[in-house]
Scaffold this active site. Sequence first.
Site, short mmCIF file in Angstrom:
data_model
loop_
_atom_site.label_atom_id
_atom_site.label_comp_id
_atom_site.label_asym_id
_atom_site.label_seq_id
_atom_site.Cartn_x
_atom_site.Cartn_y
_atom_site.Cartn_z
N LYS A 171 0.57 -1.06 -0.15
CA LYS A 171 0.02 0.05 0.13
C LYS A 171 1.02 0.87 -0.01
CE LYS A 171 -4.17 0.99 2.39
NZ LYS A 171 -5.11 0.84 3.80
O1 G3P Z 1 -9.45 1.89 4.98
C1 G3P Z 1 -9.37 2.99 5.33
C2 G3P Z 1 -9.84 3.34 6.64
O2 G3P Z 1 -9.04 2.47 7.80
C3 G3P Z 1 -9.96 4.76 7.10
O3 G3P Z 1 -11.09 4.81 7.79
O4 G3P Z 1 -12.84 5.53 9.41
O5 G3P Z 1 -10.29 6.11 9.71
O6 G3P Z 1 -11.70 7.01 7.86
P1 G3P Z 1 -11.36 5.84 8.69
#
Ligand code: G3P
Length: 219
Positions: free
Chosen positions: A83
């Site tokens: 990634k």
């Molecule tokens: O896949 C990306 C994720 O981990 C981020 O999610 O909820 O932190 O925006 P969030």
Amino acid sequence: MKFFLDTAEIDQIRHYAASGLVDGVTTNPSLIAKNGGDFIATIKEIAGIIPGPVSAECLATDAETMEKEGRYLAGLAENITVKVPLTVDGLRVCKALSDDGIMVNVTLCFSAAQALLAAKAGAAFISPFVGRLDDLGESGMSLIASIRTIYDQYAFDTEILVASVRNSLHVVEAAELGADVATMPPKVLAQLYKHPLTDKGLADFLADWDSTGKARSIV
Ligand code: G3P
């Protein structure tokens, strides 16, 4: 549509792997930090549990070091997806690794223009963050629709991996738009099962059975 778990929590990954519904796992530095374990050991363990793609994110931000990290991470297991962030350096590394047959997931995508660049750089996956766009009052799903249109227009192989998924509606809308993958926290996967009428219907069925006085056993 493929379901990935967006977590580095090993017990949760084992638990949901048993459902047979988990096609892969995504991690990022925040999730690995939250888990608290050793980065490399955690990634290797996850890759041993889930046979599908397991995203491990580089920590360096300059292309030279990021590429070294990416090649190292890719060598940990056959199902590792490297990634990288959607930056000039990240896309350079994406191109170099993809040209060598290494799967790359380009993360932190917030625009269709960025998604177009990632596809041209040979990314296996593009990760648009729908929840964080919604948080700003923008439409995460409009971005998914736009990327779908662009990728179909040119038959790009890059898979749309919907990330920053916060609820089951995000998953359903992503599916309606033809996204290839949704990566979700375990609690969102659990939400997908739930409907109050399912719970009520099952309770009613079993109460009717119990009213016969017969045992609840078939085999
Ligand atoms: O896949 C990306 C994720 O981990 C981020 O999610 O909820 O932190 O925006 P969030």
